[in-house]
Design a protein around this motif. Structure first.
Motif, PDB file in Angstrom:
ATOM      1  N   VAL A 188       0.590  -0.644   0.346  1.00 47.59           N
ATOM      2  CA  VAL A 188       0.203  -0.146  -0.544  1.00 47.59           C
ATOM      3  C   VAL A 188       0.652   1.196  -0.305  1.00 47.59           C
ATOM      4  CG1 VAL A 188      -1.808   1.428   1.201  1.00 47.59           C
ATOM      5  CG2 VAL A 188      -1.855  -1.254   0.577  1.00 47.59           C
ATOM      6  N   GLN A 189       1.831   1.037   0.917  1.00 47.04           N
ATOM      7  CA  GLN A 189       3.036   2.531   0.717  1.00 47.04           C
ATOM      8  C   GLN A 189       2.853   3.225   0.019  1.00 47.04           C
ATOM      9  OE1 GLN A 189       3.715   4.088   4.324  1.00 47.04           O
ATOM     10  NE2 GLN A 189       4.051   5.800   2.808  1.00 47.04           N
ATOM     11  N   ALA A 190       3.937   2.126  -1.015  1.00 52.27           N
ATOM     12  CA  ALA A 190       4.412   1.975  -2.680  1.00 52.27           C
ATOM     13  C   ALA A 190       3.813   2.340  -3.469  1.00 52.27           C
ATOM     14  CB  ALA A 190       5.986   1.374  -2.365  1.00 52.27           C
ATOM     15  N   GLU A 191       2.568   1.256  -3.891  1.00 52.11           N
ATOM     16  CA  GLU A 191       2.087   1.183  -4.975  1.00 52.11           C
ATOM     17  C   GLU A 191       0.778   2.038  -4.538  1.00 52.11           C
ATOM     18  OE1 GLU A 191       1.077  -3.311  -4.328  1.00 52.11           O
ATOM     19  OE2 GLU A 191       3.537  -3.344  -5.003  1.00 52.11           O
ATOM     20  N   LEU A 192      -0.329   2.135  -3.885  1.00 55.29           N
ATOM     21  CA  LEU A 192      -1.366   2.959  -3.727  1.00 55.29           C
ATOM     22  C   LEU A 192      -1.205   4.859  -3.209  1.00 55.29           C
ATOM     23  CD1 LEU A 192      -4.801   2.482  -3.251  1.00 55.29           C
ATOM     24  CD2 LEU A 192      -4.284   2.504  -1.426  1.00 55.29           C
ATOM     25  N   LEU A 193      -0.121   4.725  -2.668  1.00 60.57           N
ATOM     26  CA  LEU A 193      -0.604   5.856  -1.916  1.00 60.57           C
ATOM     27  C   LEU A 193       0.159   6.923  -2.837  1.00 60.57           C
ATOM     28  CD1 LEU A 193       0.053   5.992   1.690  1.00 60.57           C
ATOM     29  CD2 LEU A 193      -1.403   5.864   0.507  1.00 60.57           C
ATOM     30  N   PRO A 194       1.023   6.389  -3.649  1.00 57.73           N
ATOM     31  CA  PRO A 194       1.593   7.787  -4.878  1.00 57.73           C
ATOM     32  C   PRO A 194       0.512   7.890  -5.911  1.00 57.73           C
ATOM     33  CG  PRO A 194       3.180   5.518  -4.225  1.00 57.73           C
ATOM     34  CD  PRO A 194       1.977   5.375  -3.096  1.00 57.73           C
ATOM     35  N   LYS A 195      -0.216   7.329  -5.635  1.00 57.93           N
ATOM     36  CA  LYS A 195      -1.667   7.482  -6.499  1.00 57.93           C
ATOM     37  C   LYS A 195      -2.710   8.438  -5.970  1.00 57.93           C
ATOM     38  CE  LYS A 195      -0.220   3.093  -9.065  1.00 57.93           C
ATOM     39  NZ  LYS A 195      -0.864   2.198  -9.649  1.00 57.93           N
ATOM     40  N   VAL A 196      -2.818   7.882  -5.074  1.00 55.29           N
ATOM     41  CA  VAL A 196      -3.494   8.816  -4.011  1.00 55.29           C
ATOM     42  C   VAL A 196      -3.016  10.417  -4.294  1.00 55.29           C
ATOM     43  CG1 VAL A 196      -4.934   9.447  -1.942  1.00 55.29           C
ATOM     44  CG2 VAL A 196      -4.364   6.841  -2.983  1.00 55.29           C
ATOM     45  N   LYS A 197      -1.835  10.249  -4.075  1.00 52.59           N
ATOM     46  CA  LYS A 197      -1.430  11.567  -4.523  1.00 52.59           C
ATOM     47  C   LYS A 197      -1.774  12.427  -5.515  1.00 52.59           C
ATOM     48  CE  LYS A 197       3.087  14.008  -3.489  1.00 52.59           C
ATOM     49  NZ  LYS A 197       2.889  14.673  -4.718  1.00 52.59           N
ATOM     50  N   ILE A 198      -1.289  11.619  -6.474  1.00 54.35           N
ATOM     51  CA  ILE A 198      -1.799  12.035  -8.151  1.00 54.35           C
ATOM     52  C   ILE A 198      -3.125  12.964  -7.725  1.00 54.35           C
ATOM     53  CG2 ILE A 198      -2.011  11.524 -10.602  1.00 54.35           C
ATOM     54  CD1 ILE A 198       0.622   9.900  -9.742  1.00 54.35           C
ATOM     55  N   LEU A 199      -3.661  11.700  -7.613  1.00 61.23           N
ATOM     56  CA  LEU A 199      -5.497  11.923  -7.626  1.00 61.23           C
ATOM     57  C   LEU A 199      -5.773  13.685  -6.486  1.00 61.23           C
ATOM     58  CD1 LEU A 199      -7.097   8.564  -6.614  1.00 61.23           C
ATOM     59  CD2 LEU A 199      -7.431   9.761  -8.798  1.00 61.23           C
ATOM     60  N   ARG A 200      -5.262  13.600  -5.390  1.00 67.85           N
ATOM     61  CA  ARG A 200      -5.523  14.932  -4.800  1.00 67.85           C
ATOM     62  C   ARG A 200      -5.035  16.113  -6.193  1.00 67.85           C
ATOM     63  NH1 ARG A 200      -4.591  11.680   0.327  1.00 67.85           N
ATOM     64  NH2 ARG A 200      -6.290  11.830   1.229  1.00 67.85           N
ATOM     65  N   GLU A 201      -3.729  15.516  -6.774  1.00 68.48           N
ATOM     66  CA  GLU A 201      -2.806  16.922  -7.001  1.00 68.48           C
ATOM     67  C   GLU A 201      -3.973  17.302  -8.375  1.00 68.48           C
ATOM     68  OE1 GLU A 201       1.001  15.160  -8.358  1.00 68.48           O
ATOM     69  OE2 GLU A 201       1.911  16.181  -6.699  1.00 68.48           O
ATOM     70  N   TYR A 202      -4.393  16.338  -9.237  1.00 70.17           N
ATOM     71  CA  TYR A 202      -5.559  16.242  -9.933  1.00 70.17           C
ATOM     72  C   TYR A 202      -7.140  17.163  -9.834  1.00 70.17           C
ATOM     73  CZ  TYR A 202      -3.153  14.022 -14.170  1.00 70.17           C
ATOM     74  OH  TYR A 202      -1.912  14.126 -14.628  1.00 70.17           O
ATOM     75  N   GLY A 203      -7.059  17.134  -8.273  1.00 68.50           N
ATOM     76  CA  GLY A 203      -8.152  17.826  -7.993  1.00 68.50           C
ATOM     77  C   GLY A 203      -9.457  16.959  -7.210  1.00 68.50           C
ATOM     78  N   ALA A 204      -8.758  15.717  -7.005  1.00 70.65           N
ATOM     79  CA  ALA A 204      -9.734  15.003  -6.173  1.00 70.65           C
ATOM     80  C   ALA A 204      -9.609  15.091  -4.679  1.00 70.65           C
ATOM     81  CB  ALA A 204      -9.523  13.770  -6.748  1.00 70.65           C
ATOM     82  N   THR A 205     -11.447  14.655  -4.271  1.00 71.41           N
ATOM     83  CA  THR A 205     -11.592  15.851  -2.688  1.00 71.41           C
ATOM     84  C   THR A 205     -11.734  13.929  -2.038  1.00 71.41           C
ATOM     85  OG1 THR A 205     -14.193  14.663  -3.400  1.00 71.41           O
ATOM     86  CG2 THR A 205     -13.492  17.263  -3.787  1.00 71.41           C
ATOM     87  N   ASP A 206     -11.481  13.787  -1.344  1.00 69.34           N
ATOM     88  CA  ASP A 206     -11.196  12.622  -0.275  1.00 69.34           C
ATOM     89  C   ASP A 206     -12.722  12.068  -0.544  1.00 69.34           C
ATOM     90  OD1 ASP A 206      -8.813  13.640   1.133  1.00 69.34           O
ATOM     91  OD2 ASP A 206     -10.229  14.765   3.052  1.00 69.34           O
ATOM     92  N   ASP A 207     -13.789  13.080  -0.375  1.00 71.08           N
ATOM     93  CA  ASP A 207     -15.168  11.897  -0.577  1.00 71.08           C
ATOM     94  C   ASP A 207     -14.780  11.199  -2.005  1.00 71.08           C
ATOM     95  OD1 ASP A 207     -15.867  12.866   1.626  1.00 71.08           O
ATOM     96  OD2 ASP A 207     -17.509  13.714   0.213  1.00 71.08           O
ATOM     97  N   VAL A 208     -14.850  11.784  -2.926  1.00 70.54           N
ATOM     98  CA  VAL A 208     -13.822  10.973  -4.461  1.00 70.54           C
ATOM     99  C   VAL A 208     -12.835   9.731  -4.256  1.00 70.54           C
ATOM    100  CG1 VAL A 208     -13.067  11.326  -6.580  1.00 70.54           C
ATOM    101  CG2 VAL A 208     -14.852  12.725  -5.829  1.00 70.54           C
ATOM    102  N   ILE A 209     -11.872  10.014  -3.831  1.00 65.26           N
ATOM    103  CA  ILE A 209     -10.657   8.815  -2.787  1.00 65.26           C
ATOM    104  C   ILE A 209     -11.782   7.914  -2.583  1.00 65.26           C
ATOM    105  CG2 ILE A 209      -8.406   8.345  -1.932  1.00 65.26           C
ATOM    106  CD1 ILE A 209      -7.641  11.759  -3.128  1.00 65.26           C
ATOM    107  N   ILE A 210     -12.339   8.411  -0.985  1.00 69.65           N
ATOM    108  CA  ILE A 210     -12.891   7.044  -0.768  1.00 69.65           C
ATOM    109  C   ILE A 210     -13.573   6.319  -1.556  1.00 69.65           C
ATOM    110  CG2 ILE A 210     -14.379   6.738   1.334  1.00 69.65           C
ATOM    111  CD1 ILE A 210     -13.623   8.916   2.895  1.00 69.65           C
ATOM    112  N   LYS A 211     -14.912   7.185  -1.887  1.00 71.90           N
ATOM    113  CA  LYS A 211     -15.445   6.425  -3.364  1.00 71.90           C
ATOM    114  C   LYS A 211     -14.752   5.541  -4.173  1.00 71.90           C
ATOM    115  CE  LYS A 211     -19.990   7.943  -4.590  1.00 71.90           C
ATOM    116  NZ  LYS A 211     -19.721   8.721  -5.126  1.00 71.90           N
ATOM    117  N   LEU A 212     -13.157   5.984  -4.530  1.00 72.49           N
ATOM    118  CA  LEU A 212     -12.764   5.391  -5.750  1.00 72.49           C
ATOM    119  C   LEU A 212     -11.944   4.226  -5.299  1.00 72.49           C
ATOM    120  CD1 LEU A 212     -11.278   5.281  -9.061  1.00 72.49           C
ATOM    121  CD2 LEU A 212      -9.662   6.363  -7.897  1.00 72.49           C
ATOM    122  N   VAL A 213     -11.633   3.993  -4.390  1.00 75.26           N
ATOM    123  CA  VAL A 213     -10.444   2.943  -3.060  1.00 75.26           C
ATOM    124  C   VAL A 213     -11.829   1.977  -2.999  1.00 75.26           C
ATOM    125  CG1 VAL A 213      -9.504   2.187  -1.719  1.00 75.26           C
ATOM    126  CG2 VAL A 213      -8.377   4.438  -2.744  1.00 75.26           C
TER     127      VAL A 213
END
Length: 395
Positions: A188-213
């Motif tokens: 999770v540390q190396a494979e998921l979290l970097p993609k979450v960081k990219i999502l946030r940089e593109y403007g994804a909200t926490d609710d959107v990230i939670i729904k996506l995961v």
């Protein structure tokens, strides 16, 4: 020699009826029997894997070829630990074929201490993650090695804590893990979290990230590296013009669909719709409204579209406004309702078949268009049952 063989078999003295080693001509059947015993004893001494092979065949249920192949990857000095492991599996509800699969994939599990190494992991899945025994069996069978062989302290529990911090609640963690067990045994540390960081940089909200995961974790699977992950965003840029931004509620679903296909896959899907007379704009609008219409197989899209066009006379513009129709089952939903509604149209009870008739919930449809007309038009029940396995009880 005869005395030695007899003692090996557990006897104290050779029976008087057997000839001694000095007998000139022992009966042939006795000699052949003794030679076979001696050969078997010699084979057992020369083949230290015989215990392993025997256990794999007779206790784990592996076929002869599978047992031979698996025995090359594991060696049992005794069967005490292995029996305890199988007992744990059976207590979890794994049956013979399940156990054979698990052992064939991860034979080293037979040398684990069930009470020290495996039972705590099962308990962790139950108590911490909240999985049922059926869920645990399912994820074990999906990937026995990673689920049971990866460490509890250095992989499984740290992943759970990271997911809990990211998703906020135990319920969200459970929903995500049930969608993809890789979230609990992957990195999770190396494979998921970097993609979450990219999502946030593109403007994804926490609710959107939670729904996506929780709804589409496979779109964040480890096989998609950061480079391809960015490519997926690039492919979605045209969608932004139609309102699918990372902060939009439909974004997790749209991204979840696109992330599982390469650009060539999107092109094939688009070409299939275009070949049926749709415009590119209609396809994009349909995707924005219901992203799953792009994940439907080409054959099903053609079948359903021909049904709408030929039987109902609907246009691509009309259907693209309600693209969830493409995802409905032709055999279980569309055809049975078409038969029922066709009868009601012919009797003058409704003017024509509309989209609302097809997307209405099953219970409401049966009550309104089947049960409600049973006394006056009993044919509706037969028409409905002809295309579905559902049984409707007449009032």
């Amino acid at each position: 020699m005869l005395r030695r063989c007899h003692l090996l078999l557990g006897g104290s003295r050779p029976p008087k009826s057997l000839p001694s080693c000095s007998s000139p001509s022992p009966p042939w059947h006795s000699l052949r029997h003794l030679l076979s015993i001696r050969a078997a004893l010699s084979y057992a001494a020369a083949d230290p894997c015989s215990l392993t092979l025997h256990f794999l065949r007779n206790s784990c249920g592996l076929s002869e070829p599978a047992a031979t192949k698996t025995a090359a990857r594991v060696h049992l000095r005794s069967t005490k630990k292995a029996h305890a492991v199988l007992a744990l599996f059976r207590g979890l509800g794994l049956v013979g074929s399940d156990i054979a699969r698990v052992v064939a994939v991860a034979p080293n599990l037979l040398n684990y201490r069930a009470d020290v190494t495996l039972a705590p992991k099962i308990d962790f899945f139950r108590r911490d993650v909240g999985l049922s025994d059926a869920d645990i069996r399912r994820i074990i069978l999906l990937d026995p090695y990673r689920v049971l062989c990866y460490g509890l302290a250095n992989r499984l529990r740290p992943n759970y804590l990271l997911l809990k911090e990211l998703l906020g609640t135990d319920q969200n963690v459970l929903a995500a893990v049930k969608q993809s067990s890789e979230l609990i045994h992957g990195n999770v540390q190396a494979e998921l979290l970097p993609k979450v960081k990219i999502l946030r940089e593109y403007g994804a909200t926490d609710d959107v990230i939670i729904k996506l995961v929780t709804k589409h974790p496979r779109s964040l699977k480890h096989r998609y590296g950061v480079s391809l992950f960015n490519d997926t965003f690039a492919a979605m840029k045209p969608m932004k013009e139609l309102g699918v931004s990372p902060s939009h509620g439909i974004f997790p679903h749209a991204f979840g669909v696109l992330a599982r296909m390469y650009p060539s896959g999107w092109k094939r899907k688009m070409d299939n719709y275009l070949s049926l007379g749709w415009t590119e704009e209609q396809v994009k609008q349909a995707f924005v409204r219901h992203p799953y219409c792009i994940s439907v197989s080409a054959d099903k899209v053609r079948l359903i579209w021909q049904f709408f066009a030929d039987k109902l006379g609907w246009s691509s513009e009309y259907v693209s406004a309600s693209p969830m129709l493409i995802s409905l089952s032709y055999e279980k939903r569309l055809l049975p309702r078409y038969r029922v509604l066709g009868i009601l149209v012919s009797k003058g009870h409704i003017r024509r078949i509309r989209i609302g008739h097809l997307i209405l919930g099953e219970k409401k449809f049966v009550e309104k268009y089947v049960t409600n007309y049973l006394e006056t038009i009993p044919q509706v029940l037969e028409a409905y049952r002809a295309g579905t396995e559902s049984a409707v009880t007449a009032k």
